[in-house]
Design a protein around this motif. Structure first.
Motif, PDB file in Angstrom:
ATOM      1  N   PRO A 202       0.751  -1.101  -0.017  1.00 48.11           N
ATOM      2  CA  PRO A 202       0.075   0.083  -0.091  1.00 48.11           C
ATOM      3  C   PRO A 202       0.974   1.182   0.140  1.00 48.11           C
ATOM      4  O   PRO A 202       1.812   1.169   0.613  1.00 48.11           O
ATOM      5  N   LEU A 203       0.514   2.231  -0.702  1.00 46.38           N
ATOM      6  CA  LEU A 203       1.196   3.441  -0.809  1.00 46.38           C
ATOM      7  C   LEU A 203       0.741   4.282  -0.061  1.00 46.38           C
ATOM      8  O   LEU A 203      -0.124   5.431  -0.373  1.00 46.38           O
ATOM      9  N   LEU A 204       1.106   4.457   1.187  1.00 39.79           N
ATOM     10  CA  LEU A 204       0.702   5.495   2.299  1.00 39.79           C
ATOM     11  C   LEU A 204       0.933   6.859   2.013  1.00 39.79           C
ATOM     12  O   LEU A 204       0.196   7.542   2.262  1.00 39.79           O
ATOM     13  N   ALA A 205       2.249   7.050   1.555  1.00 40.29           N
ATOM     14  CA  ALA A 205       2.623   8.378   1.421  1.00 40.29           C
ATOM     15  C   ALA A 205       1.709   9.168   0.205  1.00 40.29           C
ATOM     16  O   ALA A 205       1.336  10.378   0.266  1.00 40.29           O
ATOM     17  N   ILE A 206       1.410   8.243  -0.620  1.00 35.08           N
ATOM     18  CA  ILE A 206       0.450   8.815  -1.709  1.00 35.08           C
ATOM     19  C   ILE A 206      -0.968   9.143  -1.072  1.00 35.08           C
ATOM     20  O   ILE A 206      -1.580  10.002  -1.472  1.00 35.08           O
ATOM     21  N   GLN A 224      -3.827   3.556  -3.038  1.00 35.46           N
ATOM     22  CA  GLN A 224      -3.045   2.848  -4.418  1.00 35.46           C
ATOM     23  C   GLN A 224      -2.250   1.889  -3.976  1.00 35.46           C
ATOM     24  O   GLN A 224      -1.699   2.051  -2.515  1.00 35.46           O
ATOM     25  N   TYR A 225      -1.758   1.020  -4.533  1.00 39.00           N
ATOM     26  CA  TYR A 225      -0.974  -0.142  -4.299  1.00 39.00           C
ATOM     27  C   TYR A 225       0.137  -0.163  -5.583  1.00 39.00           C
ATOM     28  O   TYR A 225      -0.161  -0.185  -6.442  1.00 39.00           O
ATOM     29  N   ALA A 226       1.587  -0.730  -4.956  1.00 36.98           N
ATOM     30  CA  ALA A 226       2.497  -1.122  -6.019  1.00 36.98           C
ATOM     31  C   ALA A 226       2.412  -2.468  -5.866  1.00 36.98           C
ATOM     32  O   ALA A 226       2.672  -3.072  -4.958  1.00 36.98           O
ATOM     33  N   VAL A 227       2.448  -3.204  -7.089  1.00 35.91           N
ATOM     34  CA  VAL A 227       2.362  -4.774  -7.036  1.00 35.91           C
ATOM     35  C   VAL A 227       3.728  -5.109  -7.895  1.00 35.91           C
ATOM     36  O   VAL A 227       3.636  -4.601  -9.173  1.00 35.91           O
ATOM     37  N   THR A 228       4.405  -5.801  -7.167  1.00 37.25           N
ATOM     38  CA  THR A 228       5.905  -6.206  -8.091  1.00 37.25           C
ATOM     39  C   THR A 228       5.797  -7.741  -8.125  1.00 37.25           C
ATOM     40  O   THR A 228       5.274  -8.501  -7.312  1.00 37.25           O
ATOM     41  N   GLY A 229       6.506  -8.044  -9.086  1.00 37.10           N
ATOM     42  CA  GLY A 229       6.918  -9.564  -9.350  1.00 37.10           C
ATOM     43  C   GLY A 229       8.172  -9.823 -10.040  1.00 37.10           C
ATOM     44  O   GLY A 229       8.467  -8.966 -10.754  1.00 37.10           O
ATOM     45  N   LEU A 230       8.723 -10.772  -9.885  1.00 33.61           N
ATOM     46  CA  LEU A 230       9.981 -11.075 -10.550  1.00 33.61           C
ATOM     47  C   LEU A 230       9.965 -12.317 -11.625  1.00 33.61           C
ATOM     48  O   LEU A 230       9.113 -13.207 -11.381  1.00 33.61           O
ATOM     49  N   VAL A 231      10.511 -11.884 -12.748  1.00 29.31           N
ATOM     50  CA  VAL A 231      10.643 -13.219 -13.461  1.00 29.31           C
ATOM     51  C   VAL A 231      11.515 -14.311 -13.213  1.00 29.31           C
ATOM     52  O   VAL A 231      12.668 -13.954 -12.361  1.00 29.31           O
TER      53      VAL A 231
END
Ligand code: SAM
Length: 231
Positions: A202-206, A224-231
């Protein structure tokens, strides 16, 4: 007009107003600081070749370039690309912007170290196909980092007239994530594509900036959320 053409027409026409809102002078310094931190957290300190898909007016692309990444931004909407190119012309080593489909970006395999997409997953007509295509563009160790929210839990037709006229029933039916009730649906797309370490932040600062400065008329403050993943 097919669904994608309606989406593209909406964003091309909305580009000047969208850009003005993104560049609100009263929020600009805080905003740049906060989004720089978001992208630094998502991609790390190493300087990467980054593709920003659905780049719009180039908001993420410009910040990523300022962080030292080598950035290419693609979008289908000419109006959005015009705003993005105007911003790129104001800096050195800015992003390169070109027209391209986020669902099937036309680059050779292993062209990039990272794919970024802010506020795009919800409006992608085939998000699972898109993520599979993005994975092919990444080199080993590559990362996909998307930022999004559950913007339209009340339905696309609950929004403003011009938006609803373009995001009609046909478009809604073509967009699997547009009315999602949880960001977990977006994370599941990355998971199912075979990315590892899929993480939702979760993007608390935003959120705090939205509380401080307010959001666009007709909109509500949403996490808003950052959703990340690696290959
Ligand atoms: C809400 S805007 C976000 C713009 C930008 N990423 C930002 O963070 O401000 C969504 C953008 O996605 C673009 N878009 C939607 N579908 C696309 C597709 N299939 N290929 C390329 N761009 C697309 C639209 O033209 C629009 O510029």
């Amino acid at each position: 007009m097919n669904a994608q053409d309606k989406i593209t027409a909406y964003w091309s026409g909305h580009a000047p107003a969208y850009d003005a809102y993104q560049q609100r002078p009263e929020r600009l310094a805080d905003n740049t600081r906060a989004w720089s931190a978001v992208w630094r957290d998502a991609l790390g300190e190493e300087k990467r070749d980054v593709l920003d898909v659905g780049t719009g007016t180039g908001h993420a692309a410009m910040i990523l370039a300022a962080l030292g990444h080598r950035v290419t931004g693609i979008d289908l909407a000419d109006g959005m690309l015009a705003e993005a190119r105007r911003h790129a012309a104001t800096v050195t080593a800015g992003p390169e912007f070109m027209q391209g489909d986020a669902v099937a970006p036309d680059f050779p395999p292993a062209s990039f170290d990272a794919i970024a997409a802010r506020y795009v997953m919800w409006t992608l007509r085939e998000p699972e196909v898109a993520v599979a295509n993005w994975m092919r563009l990444l080199r080993p160790g590559g990362i996909i980092a998307v930022v999004d929210s559950t913007w339209h839990t009340g339905g696309l037709q609950a929004s403003t007239d011009r938006f609803a006229a373009h995001y009609d029933a046909e478009v809604g039916a073509a967009l699997p994530l547009a009315e999602a009730a949880s960001i977990d649906d977006t994370a599941a797309v990355l998971d199912r594509a075979g990315l590892t370490d899929v993480t939702v932040t979760p993007l608390l600062a935003i959120y705090e900036l939205d509380e401080k400065y307010g959001v666009a008329p007709g909109h509500q403050i949403q996490m808003q959320y950052a959703v990340t993943g690696l290959v």
